[in-house]
Write an enzyme that holds these catalytic residues in place. Structure first.
Site, short mmCIF file in Angstrom:
data_model
loop_
_atom_site.label_atom_id
_atom_site.label_comp_id
_atom_site.label_asym_id
_atom_site.label_seq_id
_atom_site.Cartn_x
_atom_site.Cartn_y
_atom_site.Cartn_z
N TYR A 52 0.41 -3.89 12.34
CA TYR A 52 0.31 -2.53 12.06
C TYR A 52 1.16 -1.71 13.04
O TYR A 52 1.92 -0.85 12.60
CB TYR A 52 -1.36 -2.10 11.90
N HIS A 74 0.90 -1.01 -0.02
CA HIS A 74 0.10 0.18 0.06
C HIS A 74 0.88 1.20 -0.03
O HIS A 74 0.57 2.28 0.45
CB HIS A 74 -1.00 0.12 1.30
N ASN A 127 -10.48 -2.70 2.34
CA ASN A 127 -10.08 -2.80 0.83
C ASN A 127 -11.07 -2.50 0.26
O ASN A 127 -12.44 -2.52 0.43
CB ASN A 127 -9.38 -4.03 0.50
N HIS A 185 -4.02 1.15 12.21
CA HIS A 185 -3.83 0.04 12.93
C HIS A 185 -5.00 -0.72 13.11
O HIS A 185 -6.06 -0.13 13.78
CB HIS A 185 -3.06 0.47 14.24
FE1 HDD Z 1 -2.95 -4.60 5.66
C1 HDD Z 1 -1.25 -1.61 5.19
C2 HDD Z 1 -5.72 -3.45 4.29
C3 HDD Z 1 -4.23 -7.96 5.70
C4 HDD Z 1 0.01 -5.83 7.31
N1 HDD Z 1 -3.32 -2.91 5.00
C5 HDD Z 1 -2.64 -1.92 4.77
C6 HDD Z 1 -3.47 -0.57 4.11
C7 HDD Z 1 -4.55 -0.93 4.08
C8 HDD Z 1 -4.60 -2.75 4.41
C9 HDD Z 1 -5.68 -0.61 3.36
C10 HDD Z 1 -2.95 0.56 3.90
C11 HDD Z 1 -3.20 1.50 5.09
C12 HDD Z 1 -2.58 2.94 4.87
O1 HDD Z 1 -3.23 3.59 3.99
O2 HDD Z 1 -1.68 3.57 5.36
N2 HDD Z 1 -4.56 -5.49 4.97
C13 HDD Z 1 -5.62 -4.95 4.60
C14 HDD Z 1 -6.66 -5.53 4.55
C15 HDD Z 1 -6.39 -6.97 4.88
C16 HDD Z 1 -4.89 -6.93 5.19
C17 HDD Z 1 -8.13 -5.37 4.08
C18 HDD Z 1 -7.16 -8.31 5.13
C19 HDD Z 1 -8.29 -8.32 5.37
N3 HDD Z 1 -2.14 -6.50 6.32
C20 HDD Z 1 -2.85 -7.60 6.17
C21 HDD Z 1 -2.15 -8.61 7.03
C22 HDD Z 1 -0.95 -8.03 7.37
C23 HDD Z 1 -1.21 -6.74 6.82
C24 HDD Z 1 -2.59 -10.00 7.12
C25 HDD Z 1 0.07 -8.68 8.20
C26 HDD Z 1 0.19 -9.77 9.07
N4 HDD Z 1 -0.98 -3.93 6.16
C27 HDD Z 1 0.12 -4.60 6.60
C28 HDD Z 1 1.26 -3.69 7.03
C29 HDD Z 1 0.79 -2.50 6.36
C30 HDD Z 1 -0.55 -2.68 5.71
C31 HDD Z 1 2.25 -4.25 6.50
C32 HDD Z 1 1.68 -1.75 5.26
C33 HDD Z 1 1.75 -0.24 6.12
C34 HDD Z 1 1.06 -0.02 6.96
O3 HDD Z 1 0.60 -1.24 7.31
O4 HDD Z 1 0.90 1.02 7.79
O5 HDD Z 1 1.55 -3.68 8.30
#
Ligand code: HDD
Length: 709
Positions: free
Chosen positions: A368, A81, A154, A345
């Site tokens: 997060y 993202h 999402n 988060h």
């Molecule tokens: Fe995630 C970012 C949505 C599963 C780990 N995720 C992130 C963002 C969105 C989502 C919209 C961007 C937020 C922003 O604009 O800053 N993610 C989802 C959805 C998931 C999902 C809808 C499943 C239903 N994500 C998911 C899992 C993990 C993560 C299973 C880790 C185990 N996601 C992250 C992250 C991010 C992230 C690595 C990257 C940047 C951030 O968090 O801030 O922690």
């Protein structure tokens, strides 16, 4: 002002002139340039040197501070993202939801809670194009009176994997391949499809990813989903299972693949610009928040597990109940400070909302916070303006990188020296009063690494999705699979995916196999079901309103200006944005000799940047445009992307021979499969605008011949 020899003469004169111009910047009453210590700086154009041509001196603290700060301007981009766009706004409930939840922001009809929303793509780095085939993030931060609530969703209601422990594997597979960092912003490569073929729980999400949902026309025209099953908790402590849905007021609309690829080059910021410009123009995007509510006693009433994030609850089974609306009405002031530094988060929840045991959600609740620590450089990121709660913050956390607060007093509990502050609410605290108390639920079981049997069906809902698609949506899905798998070099990876698709639908698997040189699989025994969910098809999700759509009107010298003005007026009355494009910028000469203002030069734009195109009337104008390759391409491309195209008077000639049929010289208006024509008479401009607005409201005409997909 230009500074050049003709105005200043000698070299010394140029220096004088430059000094004179800079004088106003040096003027004390204006904000002065200072160091970070507040010391005013005399010169930021020349580093301190020993003599005119001598070495730069280490003593120059301004130079060193300026460059050092610059060297540290970038922070790690989000691992997923990374590319996004944000906006502020508000959320307001339609009515109190107290029966189900004591979440403060859902208690009172019309009480506004500020929000910040960030939309994003997932795979590509920060500099990648917007219109790639990808999931879009839809993350909302509600600044509630009882603390920040983040709904990190999402634009698809399901996810690739069921357990968060698979996330690093999934992301490593989908991201650019490590040896050459390719492809950027695309899932069409071997490692992604290798992973998916071996991990069949991805199949349902892949159906969404290969559909046009993955190439939205606009962030303003996509749905959002909380994905997981969450829990509402009311003041009595009663829980209700809940799924969150965002429904755009403008309806759901997508690009077509060919268009998306061209747009990636014509304007890599296509979606970001669209959001920014709409808000700047006062066309505030709006979504309705809806919930699917399931009483806890019905948790096992479904033929899938509510804790499995690869499943939806079909809306026909549990209707979506609208509970409020969100409006985005303010662009950020500074992209980095706000959109880049916003930290979402999933564990940011508030009293009245709680988790379920969804293993994907449970894992996210760890990830997060952890990622923000590395991304934003320490534990104090909640103090950044965009992350700061409106609720009062009072904790015993101390110090750390970037601490903004001058804290005083004790920082431990219990204490007597600090008057026992800050006190915690203690047992029996009142949820409704804004004290978070974890939902009490019984937890027991053996410690095991095993996926529940109730998570094993990976295909039924993928089939449901396929069954629910219209013909053109199916064609697009097949084309997308063919494109993506066609980019895969490894043949067994292609074959494995086709085998998985055979469990979704034999016709789909066969069509894909035929396109990628794989032997079509045999029809599986038993096989399939016919259930469909109309709510899943984009064909049923149009708003029926052309508001905020963008129309290009092509004109040249000799244009019938009165007719164009009348059409513009008619479309504007329906909220449509019209821009006049001509071979050159500035103005063209209208048929009556007056100057007619042009909004943009044709060569700087492309049909993919508009929802529709109209060719203006006027013999001379139409003849000039007919000789203009940019104009011809503009019209043909819009037509072949299934968009509304219109012709006024002589302008009809550019639409091709088929369109001539529609336009009668008497000024009649004809409209067929989105081709709208009107004769030369200016009096029909109003009716033309009406018919064109209707065509725009239909978004696209997928039943035209020879469309580009
Ligand atoms: Fe995630 C970012 C949505 C599963 C780990 N995720 C992130 C963002 C969105 C989502 C919209 C961007 C937020 C922003 O604009 O800053 N993610 C989802 C959805 C998931 C999902 C809808 C499943 C239903 N994500 C998911 C899992 C993990 C993560 C299973 C880790 C185990 N996601 C992250 C992250 C991010 C992230 C690595 C990257 C940047 C951030 O968090 O801030 O922690």
């Amino acid at each position: 002002m230009a500074v050049g020899p003709e105005t200043t003469g000698s070299g010394a004169g140029r220096e004088d002139e430059k000094d004179r111009q800079l004088e106003e910047f040096r003027d004390p009453p204006k904000p002065s340039l200072t160091t970070d210590q507040g010391v005013r700086v005399d010169d930021t154009d020349n580093a301190l040197r020993a003599g005119d041509r001598g070495p730069t001196l280490l003593e120059d603290f301004h130079f060193r501070e300026k460059v050092t700060h610059f060297d540290h301007e970038r922070i790690p981009e989000r691992v997923v993202h990374a590319r996004g766009s944000g906006a502020y706004g508000f959320f307001e409930p339609y009515a109190s939801l107290a029966e189900y939840t004591c979440a403060d922001f859902l208690q009172e009809a019309g009480r506004r809670t500020p929000v910040f929303v960030r939309f994003s793509t997932v795979q590509g780095p920060r500099g990648s194009a917007d219109t790639v085939r990808d999931v879009r993030g839809f993350a909302t931060k509600f600044y509630t009176r009882h603390g920040n609530y983040d709904l990190v969703g999402n634009n698809f209601p399901v996810f690739f994997i069921q357990d968060a422990i698979k996330f690093p594997d999934f992301v490593h597979a989908v991201k650019m391949e490590p040896q050459n960092e390719m492809p950027t912003g695309a899932s069409a490569h071997d490692t992604f499809w290798d992973f998916c073929g071996l991990q069949p729980e991805t199949t349902h999400m892949l159906m969404w990813l290969m559909s046009d949902r993955a190439i939205p026309r606009s962030f303003r025209m996509m749905q959002g989903f909380g994905v997981h099953t969450f829990r509402f908790v009311n003041a009595e402590g009663r829980g209700t299972l809940v799924k969150f849905h965002w429904k755009p007021r403008l309806g759901v609309a997508s690009l077509v693949w060919d268009e998306a690829q061209i747009a990636a080059g014509r304007d890599p910021d296509f979606n970001r610009r669209d959001l920014w410009e709409a808000i700047a123009a006062g066309d505030y995007p709006e979504w309705e928040l809806g919930v699917q509510l399931v009483p806890e006693e019905d948790e096992f009433a479904f033929d899938f597990d509510l804790l499995d994030s690869t499943k939806i609850i079909p809306e026909e089974q549990v209707p979506v109940r609208p509970i409020g609306r969100m409006v985005l009405d303010r662009n950020p002031q500074n992209f980095f400070a706000e959109t880049e530094q916003v930290a979402f988060h999933t564990a940011n929840i508030v009293p009245g909302i709680d988790f379920t045991n969804d293993p994907l959600l449970q894992g996210r609740n760890f990830s997060y916070l952890d990622t923000q620590l590395i991304r934003l450089g320490g534990p104090n990121f909640s103090q950044l303006p965009v992350n700061r709660p409106v609720a009062e913050v009072s904790s015993n956390h101390r110090d750390g990188y970037g601490q903004q607060v001058i804290q005083s007093g004790t920082s431990y509990f219990p204490n007597s020296l600090g008057g026992g502050c800050p006190a915690h609410a203690g047992a029996g605290a009142d949820l409704a009063a804004g004290v978070f108390t974890h939902y009490q639920r019984r937890v027991d079981g053996d410690a095991i690494r095993r996926r529940s049997d109730s998570f094993q069906d990976h295909y039924s809902q993928a089939t449901l999705f396929w069954n629910s698609m219209s013909d053109w949506e199916r064609q697009h899905i097949v084309a997308a699979f063919r494109f993506e798998l066609g980019k895969v070099e490894n043949v067994p990876v292609r074959e494995r995916m086709v085998e998985n698709l055979n469990h979704v639908d034999h016709g789909l698997a066969t069509a894909v196999a035929e396109g990628i040189g794989v032997t079509p699989p045999a029809k599986p025994a038993g096989g399939g079901h016919n259930a469909a969910s109309p709510a899943l098809s984009q064909a049923n999700l149009l708003a029926g309103d052309p508001a905020t759509r963008k129309v290009a009107v092509l004109a040249a010298d000799g244009v019938d200006a009165g007719q164009v003005a009348a059409v513009r007026e008619g479309l504007a009355a329906r909220g449509v944005r019209v821009e006049v494009l001509a071979p050159r910028d500035g103005s063209v000469r209208a048929a009556d000799g007056s100057a007619f203002a042009v909004d943009r030069a044709l060569p700087t734009m492309a049909s993919v940047l508009y929802d529709a195109v109209v060719v203006a009337g006027g013999d001379e104008s139409a003849a000039a445009l007919s000789a203009e390759p940019d104009a011809l391409r503009f019209v043909t491309e819009a037509y072949r992307h299934g968009k509304p195209v219109g012709g006024l008077g002589a302008g009809v000639r550019l639409l091709g021979p088929g369109a001539d049929r529609g336009a009668s010289p008497s000024g009649e208006v004809a409209s067929e499969r989105g081709v709208v024509t009107a004769g030369g008479d200016a009096s029909c401009a109003g009716r033309f605008a009406e018919a064109f607005a209707e065509a725009l409201a239909q978004h696209r005409f997928p039943d035209r011949p020879a469309l580009l997909r």
